[in-house]
Write a protein that holds these residues in place. Structure first.
Motif, PDB file in Angstrom:
ATOM      1  N   SER A   1      -4.462   8.998  -3.847  1.00 27.28           N
ATOM      2  CA  SER A   1      -3.222   8.421  -4.366  1.00 27.28           C
ATOM      3  C   SER A   1      -2.658   7.466  -3.326  1.00 27.28           C
ATOM      4  O   SER A   1      -3.119   7.410  -2.182  1.00 27.28           O
ATOM      5  CB  SER A   1      -2.206   9.512  -4.713  1.00 27.28           C
ATOM      6  OG  SER A   1      -1.860  10.263  -3.560  1.00 27.28           O
ATOM      7  N   ARG A   2      -1.660   6.705  -3.740  1.00 30.13           N
ATOM      8  CA  ARG A   2      -0.966   5.792  -2.851  1.00 30.13           C
ATOM      9  C   ARG A   2       0.496   6.208  -2.762  1.00 30.13           C
ATOM     10  O   ARG A   2       1.116   6.604  -3.744  1.00 30.13           O
ATOM     11  CB  ARG A   2      -1.024   4.354  -3.384  1.00 30.13           C
ATOM     12  CG  ARG A   2      -2.420   3.755  -3.404  1.00 30.13           C
ATOM     13  CD  ARG A   2      -2.824   3.245  -2.055  1.00 30.13           C
ATOM     14  NE  ARG A   2      -4.132   2.573  -2.085  1.00 30.13           N
ATOM     15  CZ  ARG A   2      -4.742   2.114  -1.010  1.00 30.13           C
ATOM     16  NH1 ARG A   2      -4.187   2.239   0.187  1.00 30.13           N
ATOM     17  NH2 ARG A   2      -5.927   1.529  -1.108  1.00 30.13           N
TER      18      ARG A   2
ATOM     19  N   THR B   1       5.038   2.362   2.017  1.00 27.66           N
ATOM     20  CA  THR B   1       4.431   2.313   0.702  1.00 27.66           C
ATOM     21  C   THR B   1       2.967   1.928   0.793  1.00 27.66           C
ATOM     22  O   THR B   1       2.514   1.307   1.746  1.00 27.66           O
ATOM     23  CB  THR B   1       5.161   1.295  -0.192  1.00 27.66           C
ATOM     24  OG1 THR B   1       5.045  -0.006   0.408  1.00 27.66           O
ATOM     25  CG2 THR B   1       6.621   1.642  -0.341  1.00 27.66           C
ATOM     26  N   ASN B   2       2.248   2.346  -0.226  1.00 27.75           N
ATOM     27  CA  ASN B   2       0.876   1.914  -0.461  1.00 27.75           C
ATOM     28  C   ASN B   2      -0.144   2.487   0.516  1.00 27.75           C
ATOM     29  O   ASN B   2      -1.307   2.086   0.504  1.00 27.75           O
ATOM     30  CB  ASN B   2       0.763   0.388  -0.477  1.00 27.75           C
ATOM     31  CG  ASN B   2      -0.290  -0.060  -1.478  1.00 27.75           C
ATOM     32  OD1 ASN B   2      -0.377   0.473  -2.578  1.00 27.75           O
ATOM     33  ND2 ASN B   2      -1.105  -1.031  -1.101  1.00 27.75           N
TER      34      ASN B   2
ATOM     35  N   ARG C   1       6.504   9.677  -7.521  1.00 26.49           N
ATOM     36  CA  ARG C   1       6.317  10.165  -6.161  1.00 26.49           C
ATOM     37  C   ARG C   1       5.056   9.598  -5.525  1.00 26.49           C
ATOM     38  O   ARG C   1       4.941   9.533  -4.314  1.00 26.49           O
ATOM     39  CB  ARG C   1       6.252  11.689  -6.152  1.00 26.49           C
ATOM     40  CG  ARG C   1       7.518  12.360  -6.627  1.00 26.49           C
ATOM     41  CD  ARG C   1       8.728  11.985  -5.766  1.00 26.49           C
ATOM     42  NE  ARG C   1       8.540  12.284  -4.379  1.00 26.49           N
ATOM     43  CZ  ARG C   1       8.820  13.462  -3.823  1.00 26.49           C
ATOM     44  NH1 ARG C   1       9.268  14.429  -4.561  1.00 26.49           N
ATOM     45  NH2 ARG C   1       8.634  13.653  -2.532  1.00 26.49           N
ATOM     46  N   SER C   2       4.077   9.239  -6.334  1.00 30.24           N
ATOM     47  CA  SER C   2       2.849   8.635  -5.838  1.00 30.24           C
ATOM     48  C   SER C   2       2.169   7.971  -7.014  1.00 30.24           C
ATOM     49  O   SER C   2       2.544   8.174  -8.176  1.00 30.24           O
ATOM     50  CB  SER C   2       1.924   9.682  -5.213  1.00 30.24           C
ATOM     51  OG  SER C   2       1.474  10.591  -6.200  1.00 30.24           O
ATOM     52  N   LYS C   3       1.175   7.160  -6.731  1.00 30.02           N
ATOM     53  CA  LYS C   3       0.403   6.559  -7.812  1.00 30.02           C
ATOM     54  C   LYS C   3      -1.073   6.821  -7.558  1.00 30.02           C
ATOM     55  O   LYS C   3      -1.571   6.663  -6.445  1.00 30.02           O
ATOM     56  CB  LYS C   3       0.698   5.063  -7.933  1.00 30.02           C
ATOM     57  CG  LYS C   3       0.420   4.235  -6.697  1.00 30.02           C
ATOM     58  CD  LYS C   3       0.795   2.782  -6.925  1.00 30.02           C
ATOM     59  CE  LYS C   3       0.537   1.922  -5.681  1.00 30.02           C
ATOM     60  NZ  LYS C   3       0.928   0.520  -5.871  1.00 30.02           N
TER      61      LYS C   3
ATOM     62  N   ASP D   1      11.387   4.768  -5.542  1.00 34.79           N
ATOM     63  CA  ASP D   1      10.624   4.688  -6.775  1.00 34.79           C
ATOM     64  C   ASP D   1      10.733   5.998  -7.529  1.00 34.79           C
ATOM     65  O   ASP D   1      10.761   7.071  -6.935  1.00 34.79           O
ATOM     66  CB  ASP D   1       9.159   4.371  -6.468  1.00 34.79           C
ATOM     67  CG  ASP D   1       8.418   3.825  -7.670  1.00 34.79           C
ATOM     68  OD1 ASP D   1       8.351   4.553  -8.685  1.00 34.79           O
ATOM     69  OD2 ASP D   1       7.914   2.691  -7.599  1.00 34.79           O
TER      70      ASP D   1
ATOM     71  N   VAL E   1       4.418   5.546  -2.552  1.00 37.44           N
ATOM     72  CA  VAL E   1       5.308   4.569  -3.148  1.00 37.44           C
ATOM     73  C   VAL E   1       6.632   4.608  -2.401  1.00 37.44           C
ATOM     74  O   VAL E   1       6.888   5.486  -1.584  1.00 37.44           O
ATOM     75  CB  VAL E   1       5.529   4.864  -4.645  1.00 37.44           C
ATOM     76  CG1 VAL E   1       4.230   4.746  -5.413  1.00 37.44           C
ATOM     77  CG2 VAL E   1       6.147   6.250  -4.837  1.00 37.44           C
ATOM     78  N   SER E   2       7.476   3.659  -2.685  1.00 41.20           N
ATOM     79  CA  SER E   2       8.795   3.615  -2.059  1.00 41.20           C
ATOM     80  C   SER E   2       9.568   4.877  -2.385  1.00 41.20           C
ATOM     81  O   SER E   2       9.457   5.437  -3.484  1.00 41.20           O
ATOM     82  CB  SER E   2       9.578   2.388  -2.550  1.00 41.20           C
ATOM     83  OG  SER E   2      10.940   2.474  -2.172  1.00 41.20           O
TER      84      SER E   2
END
Length: 399
Positions: free
Chosen positions: A59-60, A39-40, A69-71, A66, A62-63
């Motif tokens: 983007s980052r 993650t991250n 799919r990304s943040k 989650d 994610v788990s």
């Protein structure tokens, strides 16, 4: 300006990268905690574009558990730097996109992306040469009356300098609702004739490529690509039911970039099962300057992008019948004075027009009689409102 044109979405990287970490951390034991660990990490995608707007997406990861799919990475500083000097800032847009005005890149320089995130960390891609894509000769299609439509691209480089190619595409197509709504609700307590600028029967839906498309002429005597498959459209798809358009974008790659995207494609396609052949390690060209041990995902390229758009009308195709959710749409008659007895909880008397149409549960189609004894024919929004799937504003390029 379309800020969703970043060239490589994080969706290409996430499944593969999570799998790699799982494989490296535990080759024999599959543990959900390993999935959660990936993650991250920063995901960087885009092409430093010559002669047109540059879009870089951050983007980052994610788990894997989650729902997202990304943040997107917001409030970062992103610049384009030349190997012989020159710095060009990008402007933040939405969803982690960063945009620059058109640049005239020099073939005598190399270029890179420099990133400073809001926590002060710095990242940079390697300096890469400018590789301008040759013009697309044609975007063609083949009709198979039984299965559907095959879209192909043809190109060549007369200078015999490209050899390695990548393609993306944007699709736009007309969709129709199951019913035409002639009335609309105003202020949640009355109805009015629907004006033309709020028509919701015809819309333009869109889609983008979600697979990696590469090709090479390196093994050929001439730098020619013929009938390269771009996408297949099933005959039952509503994409080609009325009018369809596809914009194909062509990128020229270095051999390193081509190998990267090919390996990414191979690894992504192998994720169908944990007993498939194991994915290979993927090394991009973006690095964390603040912490060289921190993984970063992505590969930045540079150069002019070639584009070509075609339109296809249903009249040019067999009389295919699309399979859509319209088949389950029904038209109901709802009256002002006819009550509904709500069964859940204490008995409550509701009235069809007031409690089904004014509340937005159903959309009015046509008048039935006159108030107070009349009402409306109506249907659920997904059967009436095409803006749930697209836009009712015609795109500027549409013809």
């Amino acid at each position: 300006m379309d800020v969703n044109r970043s060239t490589m979405s994080a969706k290409y990287y996430i499944p593969f990268f999570v799998f790699i970490l799982m494989h490296m951390s535990c080759k024999k034991l599959i543990n959900n905690q390993v999935f959660a660990a990936a993650t991250n990490y920063l995901v960087v995608s885009g092409n430093i574009t010559s002669g047109d707007t540059t879009f870089i997406n951050l983007s980052r990861m994610v788990s894997v558990n989650d729902s997202a799919r990304s943040k997107p990475v917001l409030n970062a500083g992103v610049t384009i730097e030349g190997s012989q000097g020159g710095s060009y800032p990008l402007t933040p847009a939405n969803n982690g996109n960063y945009v620059s005005a058109p640049l005239n890149l020099s073939a005598s320089q190399k270029y890179r992306i420099k990133i400073t995130t809001s926590d002060g960390k710095q990242y940079a891609s390697d300096f890469v040469p400018v590789k301008n894509a040759p013009a697309i000769d044609s975007v063609s299609y083949i009709v198979n009356s039984a299965t559907g439509l095959q879209i192909n691209v043809n190109t060549h480089d007369a200078a015999n300098n490209t050899h390695y190619y990548r393609w993306e595409y944007n699709e736009t197509y007309i969709i129709h609702s199951a019913f035409v709504s002639h009335y609309m609700v105003v202020n949640r307590d009355t109805t009015a004739v629907r004006p033309a600028d709020q028509e919701i029967y015809q819309c333009w839906a869109s889609d983008t490529s979600n697979v990696i498309l590469t090709g090479s002429s390196a093994a050929l005597s001439r730098d020619v690509i013929r009938s390269q498959l771009i996408t297949n459209i099933p005959s039952v798809s509503d994409k080609v039911h009325i009018r369809y358009s596809i914009l194909v974008k062509q990128y020229a790659l270095t051999s390193d970039a081509y190998n990267y995207f090919n390996l990414l494609k191979k690894n992504t396609e192998q994720l169908g099962g944990i007993f498939d052949s194991q994915p290979s390690e993927l090394t991009g060209n973006v690095h964390c300057l603040s912490n060289p041990n921190e993984p970063v995902v992505g590969y930045i390229t540079a150069g002019a992008v070639a584009q070509q758009r075609i339109f296809i009308d249903s009249s040019q195709l067999p009389a295919w019948v699309p399979v859509t959710s319209d088949s389950i749409c029904t038209l109901d008659t709802l009256l002002y004075a006819r009550p509904i007895i709500l069964k859940a909880g204490p008995p409550i008397v509701a009235f069809e027009v007031h409690d089904l149409i004014y509340t937005g549960i159903k959309i009015p189609i046509d008048k039935v009689g006159e108030s107070p004894k009349g009402g409306f024919s109506a249907a659920f929004p997904h059967c009436v409102d095409c803006t749930l799937r697209g836009t009712n504003k015609q795109p500027a390029f549409w013809k």
